[in-house]
Design a protein around this motif. Structure first.
Motif, PDB file in Angstrom:
ATOM      1  N   ASP A   1       0.869  -1.178   0.000  1.00 27.85           N
ATOM      2  CA  ASP A   1       0.000   0.000   0.000  1.00 27.85           C
ATOM      3  C   ASP A   1       0.905   1.227   0.000  1.00 27.85           C
ATOM      4  O   ASP A   1       2.133   1.109  -0.019  1.00 27.85           O
ATOM      5  CB  ASP A   1      -0.953   0.010   1.205  1.00 27.85           C
ATOM      6  N   LEU A   2       0.284   2.411   0.057  1.00 30.62           N
ATOM      7  CA  LEU A   2       1.057   3.654   0.047  1.00 30.62           C
ATOM      8  C   LEU A   2       1.423   4.127   1.444  1.00 30.62           C
ATOM      9  O   LEU A   2       2.004   5.206   1.598  1.00 30.62           O
ATOM     10  CB  LEU A   2       0.277   4.759  -0.684  1.00 30.62           C
ATOM     11  N   GLN A   3       1.116   3.333   2.450  1.00 33.17           N
ATOM     12  CA  GLN A   3       1.518   3.678   3.798  1.00 33.17           C
ATOM     13  C   GLN A   3       2.824   2.956   4.172  1.00 33.17           C
ATOM     14  O   GLN A   3       3.794   3.584   4.600  1.00 33.17           O
ATOM     15  CB  GLN A   3       0.414   3.319   4.810  1.00 33.17           C
ATOM     16  N   ASN A   4       2.856   1.646   3.976  1.00 34.14           N
ATOM     17  CA  ASN A   4       4.057   0.880   4.315  1.00 34.14           C
ATOM     18  C   ASN A   4       5.088   0.855   3.194  1.00 34.14           C
ATOM     19  O   ASN A   4       6.280   0.720   3.453  1.00 34.14           O
ATOM     20  CB  ASN A   4       3.680  -0.560   4.679  1.00 34.14           C
ATOM     21  N   LEU A   5       4.617   0.955   1.959  1.00 32.42           N
ATOM     22  CA  LEU A   5       5.491   1.037   0.788  1.00 32.42           C
ATOM     23  C   LEU A   5       6.451  -0.146   0.693  1.00 32.42           C
ATOM     24  O   LEU A   5       7.590  -0.013   0.245  1.00 32.42           O
ATOM     25  CB  LEU A   5       6.277   2.350   0.815  1.00 32.42           C
TER      26      LEU A   5
END
Length: 592
Positions: free
Chosen positions: A344-348
């Protein structure tokens, strides 16, 4: 540079939906690096290129693909591009470097082989080029611009001039002129650098820069000189001035210099960040294994408050634009189908890696074989050092100086930086030798030419961090002569003997005995062992260096820039003490 499909007409037909594509990646959140949008999409790939991106979830179109791959709702982004990296600094050969970085999502590396070029010249560049062919990633070669980094201030294993640039520009994967390190030569319009830059421009190469600790008019003059990137910004002020001048600021997180924080603090409020790119420069095998590669730089930037999509742009589209790679850095029609699936774009976190439409890595593991190839260059011993004894490591005082002598001491102001000043100190003399035994912060230093010149120079260093014994290395930017920092002549000699014997590398000693050795027989810079084995040796070497007092975040490369005469203000080369900004040698004993 633009990559061309084997059959452009077929790619056109696939884009129109008239023939089936090879692959469709469905059920993904697609990051559009042109607009900054994130939306559901299906990506259609044909012959290794993107044919079409359909917004939404067009189930009806999936019949237009021979294979449908379920992205399981993951985030699809372009493959990461390292804007500036020295493969040699990983201590890995090009093929083993690929095996290490591909699982982290690095699908293209813009490489500068000037480390090994300083050792073995054009033959070394050919080796780095040829060893990188046929890989499931791109290692684009930039021609080293400064071999040696500053003529007359050090002796390297080769010398490059404008004619060299013209010859090497003919290689298939040569793309640019590597970091133009002699920034004083550029801003002063010196003939050597002007000729090299002119040759690169005639060959249509893009120009990488290297402008440390400079602001204002120096930035303007350097940009006028030609280079339009710089990975040497270590302060916010530098970053601001360079970006305002139109220079691409390659924010660097290497194994020795983590500058992303300082760069971000300087530029984070700019309305436009199209000149912000990411690079690793020098990152070792164990850091790649345990921390990451460009994926780590992206996560670091996001942790500082950078928008994740902007951070991804700085690792994809923007370095491609800086390097004039016309169809890399985006997942869009006509672009090479290099892309990643992130959790996702949080943990990348990089979960899957595709290059040219083929899955090559998943969950941190390489899925394709990278066969090893025998290269004669890897068997050449580059250690042609003079025969020395332990007595040669003592520092003789000038004749007639009495019981003390004034010495220009190379002084580090910070345990984590590579810049140093010359500070005149009065040191005791015993039996004709400069004695540092009464000051625990002082060390001797010696730089020994390893290319048959027979030259060497000694000095005194403060603030290096060594508490006992000796630390020596042939990884000594940029000429990579044998550099040793030591407390006693016996310890310095022990390291010299060991590294001469093993063909180069890194070693430390104490009590006249070698404690640990990290052999790097390929040019004195690389090992042909696997990246897992090299990572383990790197960890062991760092542990040993900490035992002799080097408590820096990364003790391995503390010694690497001691002899680099393009980093202000004072260095030591095989010719002597160097005043970097004046581009001249200075006396070790100022009153002699």
């Amino acid at each position: 540079m633009k990559y061309q499909p084997n059959d452009k007409r077929a790619l056109l037909q696939a884009a129109l939906g008239r023939i089936p594509c090879d692959l469709a990646i469905a059920n993904v959140q697609y990051v559009n690096v042109f607009t900054g949008e994130v939306y559901p999409a299906t990506v259609f790939v044909h012959q290794g290129f993107v044919a079409h991106v359909e917004a939404g979830n067009p189930q009806a179109d999936l019949h237009l693909a021979k294979e449908v791959y379920d992205g399981r709702g993951r985030t699809l982004v372009p493959g990461f591009i390292d804007a500036h990296v020295h493969v040699e600094s990983s201590m890995l050969t090009p093929r083993n470097f690929a095996a290490a970085v591909l699982p982290h999502g690095t699908t293209t590396a813009v490489t500068d082989p000037h480390e090994i070029a300083n050792v073995a010249g054009e033959e070394a560049v050919h080796y780095m080029h040829d060893a990188a062919l046929g890989l499931p990633m791109r290692q684009l070669i930039n021609i080293p611009s400064c071999v040696p980094s500053v003529p007359g201030l050090e002796n390297a294993g080769a010398t490059f001039d404008a004619a060299t640039i013209h010859r090497l520009a003919k290689l298939e994967n040569v793309h640019g002129l590597a970091e133009v390190m002699d920034f004083v030569g550029v801003v002063e319009g010196e003939e050597r650098m002007m000729d090299i830059i002119a040759a690169a421009e005639e060959e249509g190469l893009y120009l990488q820069g290297h402008l440390p600790r400079q602001t204002g008019r120096m930035v303007s003059a350097y940009r006028v000189g030609g280079p339009w990137t710089c990975h040497e910004s270590t302060t916010s002020e530098e970053s601001v001035d360079k970006m305002r001048a139109g220079i691409y600021v390659d924010a660097r997180d290497s194994s020795i210099s983590r500058n992303v924080t300082a760069v971000w603090e300087g530029v984070k409020d700019f309305p436009c960040l199209d000149r912000l790119t990411f690079c690793t420069d020098d990152r070792e095998a164990d850091d790649i294994l345990y921390v990451g590669h460009i994926d780590d730089v992206v996560r670091h930037a996001v942790s500082l408050g950078m928008d994740p999509v902007l951070a991804i742009r700085s690792a994809t589209l923007l370095p491609a634009q800086a390097a004039r790679l016309d169809n890399l850095g985006a997942v869009a029609p006509g672009y090479v189908a290099d892309f990643l699936l992130l959790d996702d774009l949080q943990n990348l976190q990089v979960k899957e890696v595709f290059t040219a439409g083929k899955k090559v890595a998943e969950d941190g593991a390489l899925l394709v074989e990278i066969p090893q190839q025998a290269h004669p260059f890897e068997t050449v011993n580059s250690m042609d050092v003079p025969d020395l004894t332990a007595d040669d490591f003592a520092l003789a005082a000038p004749a007639g100086c009495g019981e003390q002598v004034a010495v220009n001491v190379m002084t580090y102001g910070d345990m984590e930086v590579s810049t140093a000043d010359a500070v005149v100190e009065t040191l005791p003399v015993r039996e004709g030798r400069v004695d540092i035994s009464g000051d625990s912060d002082l060390c001797y230093a010696i730089v020994i030419n390893r290319y048959g010149n027979g030259t060497l120079a000694k000095g005194v260093v403060r603030g290096f961090g060594l508490e006992r014994g000796a630390d020596g290395s042939t990884v000594s930017h940029d000429c990579h002569n044998l550099t040793i920092v030591y407390k006693t002549p016996e310890d310095g000699y022990a390291v010299y003997k060991k590294l001469r014997e093993c063909g180069g590398g890194i070693a430390c000693a104490a009590g006249g005995e070698v404690l640990c050795t990290f052999p790097l027989p390929v040019g004195g810079l690389m090992s042909n062992l696997s990246w897992e084995q090299v990572a383990a040796q790197s960890v062991a070497m760092k542990k040993a260096l900490r035992q002799v007092g080097l408590q820096q975040k990364n003790p391995l490369l503390r010694i690497a820039t001691l002899a680099l005469p393009v980093i202000p203000k004072v260095k030591i080369s095989d010719l002597g003490l160097v005043d970097v900004l004046k581009k001249e040698l200075m006396p070790l004993f100022p009153e002699a």
